[in-house]
Design an enzyme around this catalytic site. Sequence first.
Site, PDB file in Angstrom:
ATOM      1  CG  ASN A 150      -0.347  -0.029   2.512  1.00 20.09           C
ATOM      2  OD1 ASN A 150       0.706  -0.635   2.679  1.00 20.09           O
ATOM      3  ND2 ASN A 150      -0.942   0.620   3.471  1.00 20.09           N
ATOM      4  CD  GLU A 248       3.947  -1.955  13.582  1.00 21.97           C
ATOM      5  OE1 GLU A 248       2.768  -1.558  13.690  1.00 21.97           O
ATOM      6  OE2 GLU A 248       4.776  -1.874  14.501  1.00 21.97           O
ATOM      7  CB  CYS A 282      -2.447   0.207   7.938  1.00 22.88           C
ATOM      8  SG  CYS A 282      -1.021   1.273   8.214  1.00 22.88           S
ATOM      9  CD  GLU A 461       7.504  -0.825  11.811  1.00 22.17           C
ATOM     10  OE1 GLU A 461       6.607  -0.154  11.290  1.00 22.17           O
ATOM     11  OE2 GLU A 461       8.220  -1.631  11.181  1.00 22.17           O
TER      12      GLU A 461
HETATM   13  P1  NDP Z   1      -0.022  -9.383   3.161  1.00 24.86           P
HETATM   14  O1  NDP Z   1      -0.025  -9.848   4.564  1.00 24.86           O
HETATM   15  O2  NDP Z   1      -0.732 -10.175   2.154  1.00 24.86           O
HETATM   16  O3  NDP Z   1       1.476  -9.229   2.627  1.00 24.86           O
HETATM   17  C1  NDP Z   1       2.459  -8.472   3.279  1.00 24.86           C
HETATM   18  C2  NDP Z   1       3.823  -8.985   2.859  1.00 24.86           C
HETATM   19  O4  NDP Z   1       4.000 -10.313   3.347  1.00 24.86           O
HETATM   20  C3  NDP Z   1       4.003  -9.080   1.350  1.00 24.86           C
HETATM   21  O5  NDP Z   1       5.337  -8.807   1.024  1.00 24.86           O
HETATM   22  C4  NDP Z   1       3.650 -10.526   1.085  1.00 24.86           C
HETATM   23  O6  NDP Z   1       4.174 -10.996  -0.123  1.00 24.86           O
HETATM   24  C5  NDP Z   1       4.290 -11.182   2.284  1.00 24.86           C
HETATM   25  N1  NDP Z   1       3.771 -12.508   2.602  1.00 24.86           N
HETATM   26  C6  NDP Z   1       2.611 -13.089   2.204  1.00 24.86           C
HETATM   27  N2  NDP Z   1       2.505 -14.345   2.726  1.00 24.86           N
HETATM   28  C7  NDP Z   1       3.623 -14.556   3.458  1.00 24.86           C
HETATM   29  C8  NDP Z   1       4.097 -15.645   4.257  1.00 24.86           C
HETATM   30  N3  NDP Z   1       3.402 -16.773   4.412  1.00 24.86           N
HETATM   31  N4  NDP Z   1       5.272 -15.504   4.894  1.00 24.86           N
HETATM   32  C9  NDP Z   1       5.976 -14.362   4.810  1.00 24.86           C
HETATM   33  N5  NDP Z   1       5.593 -13.304   4.054  1.00 24.86           N
HETATM   34  C10 NDP Z   1       4.413 -13.393   3.389  1.00 24.86           C
HETATM   35  O7  NDP Z   1      -0.538  -7.880   3.207  1.00 24.86           O
HETATM   36  P2  NDP Z   1      -0.809  -6.929   1.975  1.00 24.86           P
HETATM   37  O8  NDP Z   1       0.420  -6.798   1.154  1.00 24.86           O
HETATM   38  O9  NDP Z   1      -2.084  -7.363   1.336  1.00 24.86           O
HETATM   39  O10 NDP Z   1      -1.008  -5.527   2.715  1.00 24.86           O
HETATM   40  C11 NDP Z   1      -2.199  -5.105   3.243  1.00 24.86           C
HETATM   41  C12 NDP Z   1      -2.259  -5.364   4.742  1.00 24.86           C
HETATM   42  O11 NDP Z   1      -1.176  -4.690   5.381  1.00 24.86           O
HETATM   43  C13 NDP Z   1      -3.501  -4.796   5.360  1.00 24.86           C
HETATM   44  O12 NDP Z   1      -4.023  -5.739   6.265  1.00 24.86           O
HETATM   45  C14 NDP Z   1      -3.013  -3.563   6.106  1.00 24.86           C
HETATM   46  O13 NDP Z   1      -3.802  -3.187   7.198  1.00 24.86           O
HETATM   47  C15 NDP Z   1      -1.655  -4.002   6.530  1.00 24.86           C
HETATM   48  N6  NDP Z   1      -0.820  -2.849   6.835  1.00 24.86           N
HETATM   49  C16 NDP Z   1      -0.491  -2.601   8.139  1.00 24.86           C
HETATM   50  C17 NDP Z   1       0.250  -1.481   8.471  1.00 24.86           C
HETATM   51  C18 NDP Z   1       0.648  -1.212   9.877  1.00 24.86           C
HETATM   52  O14 NDP Z   1       1.539  -0.369  10.080  1.00 24.86           O
HETATM   53  N7  NDP Z   1       0.079  -1.848  10.867  1.00 24.86           N
HETATM   54  C19 NDP Z   1       0.680  -0.530   7.437  1.00 24.86           C
HETATM   55  C20 NDP Z   1       0.303  -0.898   6.102  1.00 24.86           C
HETATM   56  C21 NDP Z   1      -0.429  -2.029   5.826  1.00 24.86           C
HETATM   57  P3  NDP Z   1       3.215 -10.999  -1.439  1.00 24.86           P
HETATM   58  O15 NDP Z   1       2.826  -9.596  -1.683  1.00 24.86           O
HETATM   59  O16 NDP Z   1       4.064 -11.543  -2.473  1.00 24.86           O
HETATM   60  O17 NDP Z   1       2.044 -11.865  -1.082  1.00 24.86           O
END
Ligand code: NDP
Length: 481
Positions: A150, A248, A282, A461
């Site tokens: 995002n 996070e 988020c 963080e």
């Molecule tokens: P995901 O959890 O799908 O993915 C996050 C990252 O983890 C990506 O790089 C993804 O790779 C990777 N990933 C996926 N599966 C695995 C696994 N089994 N083991 C290790 N890594 C993995 O989230 P999104 O990318 O869809 O992002 C949106 C989410 O992030 C929302 O829920 C949002 O709220 C949260 N978010 C939280 C923030 C915070 O500060 N708390 C800030 C911004 C977002 P790939 O993309 O290749 O699947």
Amino acid sequence: MLKIQNYINGELVAPEAGQYLDNYDPSRGTVYSLIPDSDEKDVDRAVAAAKAAFPEWSVTPKDVRSNYLLKIASLIEANLDKLAKAESIDNGKPLHLAKTVDIPRAAANFHFYGTGILHYAAHAHSMEDTAINYTLRQPVGVAGCISPWNLPLYLFSWKIAPALAAGCTVVAKPSEVTPMTAYLLSEICIQAGLPKGVLNIVHGLGAKVGAAITANPQIPVLSFTGGTKTGADIARVAAPMFKKMSLELGGKNPNVIFADCNYEKMLSTTMLSSFANQGQICLCGSRIFVERPIYKKFKADFVEKTKKLLVGDPLGEKTKIGAVVSKPHMEKILSYVELAKQEGGTVLFGGNRVKMDGEFSEGYYLEPTIIEGLSHNCRTNQEEIFGPVVTIMPFDTEEEVLMYANSTIYGLASTVWTENLTRAHRFAANLHSGIVWVNCWLLRDLRTPFGGVKSSGVGREGGFEAIEFFTEPKNICIKLK
Ligand code: NDP
């Protein structure tokens, strides 16, 4: 077509298996570059490079490490236009947002930790004339950093910068959905002369690359931002290995509006907290609770303003709402609008895909959407949608709205609008969330702790918290006589 490469041991390299994935331009729905479909072997290579670089990097004087980070920050600034355009195309976000928020913040992250490390001091505990204890802070080792799509470069650098500043070496994975600016960052690191192996970037799928980073026994510390379910999967693997973890995760943030608020400020900020980055931040406030005396007026004004938001080409100068990040994500958001209708909600505005003309006809555009008439505990109001969709609900008392606000499994951020100082303090203290904004939203001081409670995450963080996360404290006790 551009083939993105991994950045391992200071070089841009192809994935070992030679496999690539399609990278989509969400504004057109077309493939525009290829991304390494890396696997465990690439991660192993990156970890070996990071491990080899660790002994020297971890004892490199702080001012030298600082200089590298500041150089990277300057190069990001110098490439603002190029990086902002790349982020906008890769993610679908309006160019203006990438140019004023994402890329400047990525530079700020490197600048902040490049200078912050020079000012960090560990503690000493004197036992009068018996002994002195001091805390030695030593970098943990190879850090694994995994980030979402995002705010691609913004969140990627928010992890990498403190890890490098603290003296860790890094194996990082950006989201496979938005890899482009991480790739451009690797070019910048080469230009900055960052020693080889200090930062390694492995592109590819979460289930392959992310999982391999999580499970690698040579990586003792993991910083992850993403969805709550993925966070749980990571914790399941990493916890029995006793890795340090910062998670996070998702949110379902309340925006609580009392009748005594500064109405105009509240309304213009609520437009942003609802729909900025197509609602894919988020910290966006997706559940809007409005005190009954102003509910009707708010509803009319909010809908009116939302109607005027221009949905279109992310690179367009007047665009306020770009494309959402991917087709599956667009379909997920639309499925939640359907769910809201089934749950008895009324769509006041939006709710549909926007079909553009010409080259943008297959792009993933959605109308900003406002829904009312739902209970606080229905699925629409409990589950993260992460798109340009908000619900609005009236309330009568402070106790009632506090219960609504705290009723989800999440606890990332909250926003409160009131001119009543006493209530602002009281309400903020009672909210179950890691961050509370009063009469503002997304106002960030990088020194403050950032993170959520409950299913929104573990750890914080920001500021020195991140330096402490990437270092291990060791107490040294010296007897004085
Ligand atoms: P995901 O959890 O799908 O993915 C996050 C990252 O983890 C990506 O790089 C993804 O790779 C990777 N990933 C996926 N599966 C695995 C696994 N089994 N083991 C290790 N890594 C993995 O989230 P999104 O990318 O869809 O992002 C949106 C989410 O992030 C929302 O829920 C949002 O709220 C949260 N978010 C939280 C923030 C915070 O500060 N708390 C800030 C911004 C977002 P790939 O993309 O290749 O699947």
